[in-house]
Design an enzyme around this catalytic site. Structure first.
Site, short mmCIF file in Angstrom:
data_model
loop_
_atom_site.label_atom_id
_atom_site.label_comp_id
_atom_site.label_asym_id
_atom_site.label_seq_id
_atom_site.Cartn_x
_atom_site.Cartn_y
_atom_site.Cartn_z
N GLY A 142 56.71 86.24 -24.92
CA GLY A 142 56.89 85.33 -26.06
C GLY A 142 56.48 83.90 -25.72
N ASP A 143 56.88 83.44 -24.53
CA ASP A 143 56.52 82.08 -24.11
C ASP A 143 55.00 81.98 -23.94
OD1 ASP A 143 59.28 81.99 -23.83
OD2 ASP A 143 59.19 82.43 -21.68
N1 LIG Z 1 53.99 96.02 -24.68
C1 LIG Z 1 53.09 95.13 -25.12
N2 LIG Z 1 51.79 95.47 -25.27
C2 LIG Z 1 50.88 94.59 -25.71
N3 LIG Z 1 51.18 93.31 -26.05
C3 LIG Z 1 52.45 92.90 -25.91
C4 LIG Z 1 53.48 93.78 -25.44
N4 LIG Z 1 54.64 93.09 -25.40
C5 LIG Z 1 54.35 91.84 -25.84
N5 LIG Z 1 53.04 91.72 -26.16
C6 LIG Z 1 52.36 90.57 -26.75
O1 LIG Z 1 53.15 89.41 -26.59
C7 LIG Z 1 53.63 88.94 -27.87
C8 LIG Z 1 55.04 88.41 -27.73
O2 LIG Z 1 55.88 89.45 -27.28
P1 LIG Z 1 57.39 89.67 -27.77
O3 LIG Z 1 57.43 89.95 -29.22
O4 LIG Z 1 57.99 90.67 -26.84
O5 LIG Z 1 58.02 88.21 -27.51
P2 LIG Z 1 59.54 87.82 -27.25
O6 LIG Z 1 60.44 88.89 -27.75
O7 LIG Z 1 59.72 86.45 -27.77
O8 LIG Z 1 59.58 87.78 -25.66
P3 LIG Z 1 60.35 86.83 -24.64
O9 LIG Z 1 61.31 85.98 -25.44
O10 LIG Z 1 61.02 87.79 -23.70
O11 LIG Z 1 59.32 86.03 -23.93
C9 LIG Z 1 53.49 90.14 -28.81
O12 LIG Z 1 53.32 89.74 -30.16
C10 LIG Z 1 52.22 90.81 -28.25
O13 LIG Z 1 51.06 90.17 -28.70
MG LIG Z 2 61.31 85.09 -27.31
#
Ligand SMILES: Nc1ncnc2c1ncn2[C@@H]1O[C@H](COP(=O)(O)OP(=O)(O)OP(=O)(O)O)[C@@H](O)[C@H]1O
Ligand SMILES: [Mg+2]
Length: 299
Positions: free
Chosen positions: A250-251
């Protein structure tokens, strides 16, 4: 200049072991140290993508010094408030098939330290960007994001807020440039369950009505949906690869999006954010630019 704020930076100690059992002596089969905290991650990934930033927040003790040293070695400017007592937290991550985490608490931040941070934030100028990411440690007032945004509201500053629940809801009135909840966080904010993309668009739209200029909802392996400031809705799938570590995806997406939207093209910003998030998910540490530019070709 992009400023990132991290209230509770961390040293992540990652240990790999075949078997892990409680109450016995376990041996590591390999270990690594990473420096993190959401804002710190954003600064590292921006640097990787060739974008300058300055890291603000609170650090303490030898672990705090190590975080700052590593950032400076990567040519990232830092201007942390140095706390007199305690040490920046250590998070232990045990990888043994399943993953177990033990996250440290972090140092106590005093009222005087908060004032020192506000003094640094007063130096921000029109055109600057501030990234506020992550949760608020217990020793800080829970409305600190609001307090910061309130102080910046008379300047033309782009704020990016990656936070959950009330922390995010309460800053919308200051019209942040970008908010990036993931789908679960968005569900939680409105106490709903999403069944289709239309639901996500609907509730992301509510965050816009409440003041956010751009709303980016990430959905891990299912991609992301962006409602941009011009009223356009963009959907983006994900890059293909073998997932090694999704922490910090996400970051990384926030960093990629910011690096990409310098061109004023939100479709491109979403793609760069997606490729950067993917590059982190497919790596042991944070995204490296070679992989980001390799992955973006898939989109
Ligand atoms: N398993 C995956 N395969 C491909 N791309 C991914 C995957 N996981 C994350 N991403 C990419 O990263 C982006 C952000 O991931 P995610 O939605 O998990 O963020 P988050 O939940 O805010 O994560 P965090 O807060 O732990 O950093 C997704 O929209 C996607 O583009
Ligand atoms: Mg996040």
């Amino acid at each position: 200049m992009i400023y990132t704020v991290t209230f509770n930076p961390a040293v992540d100690y990652v240990v790999h072991t075949d078997n892990f059992s409680l109450g016995t002596v376990n041996r590591s089969e390999g270990d690594e140290i990473y420096f993190g905290g959401k804002g710190v991650n954003v600064s590292f990934v921006l640097r990787e993508l060739g974008v300058k930033s300055k890291a603000l927040g609170f650090i303490a003790g030898f672990t705090g010094e190590a975080i700052e040293k590593s950032m400076r070695e990567h040519e990232i400017e830092t201007d942390f408030v140095k706390l007199e007592k305690g040490f920046s937290r250590i998070n232990v991550k045990i990888k043994a098939g399943t993953e177990t985490e033990l996250n440290g608490q972090g140092p106590e931040v005093s009222q005087g330290d908060i004032q020192k941070l506000f003094a640094k934030l007063a130096k921000l100028q029109d055109g600057d960007t501030i990234v506020l990411a992550g949760s608020i440690p217990n020793s800080l007032p829970s409305d600190i994001y609001e307090k910061i945004m309130e102080r910046l509201q008379n300047k033309n500053i782009r704020a990016v807020v990656d936070a959950t629940k009330d922390l995010l809801m309460n800053v919308l009135k200051y019209k942040p440039f970008l908010v990036k909840p993931n789908n679960f966080e968005l569900e939680e904010m409105f106490d709903v369950k999403f069944e289709a993309d239309e639901d996500i668009v609907k509730y992301a739209g509510k965050l816009k009505e409440m003041g956010a200029q751009n709303v980016l909802v990430s959905m891990a392996g299912d991609g992301a949906i962006l409602l941009d400031e011009n009223g356009n809705i963009h959907k983006c799938g994900v890059c293909k690869g073998k997932v090694k570590n999704s922490v910090g995806a996400g970051d990384s997406m926030v960093a990629g999006f910011l690096a990409g939207c310098d061109k004023g093209d939100y479709e491109y910003a979403l793609k760069l954010g997606t490729a950067t998030g993917g590059a982190t998910a497919f790596s042991d540490g944070l995204a490296k630019k070679e992989l980001v530019y390799e992955l973006i070709k898939q989109l």
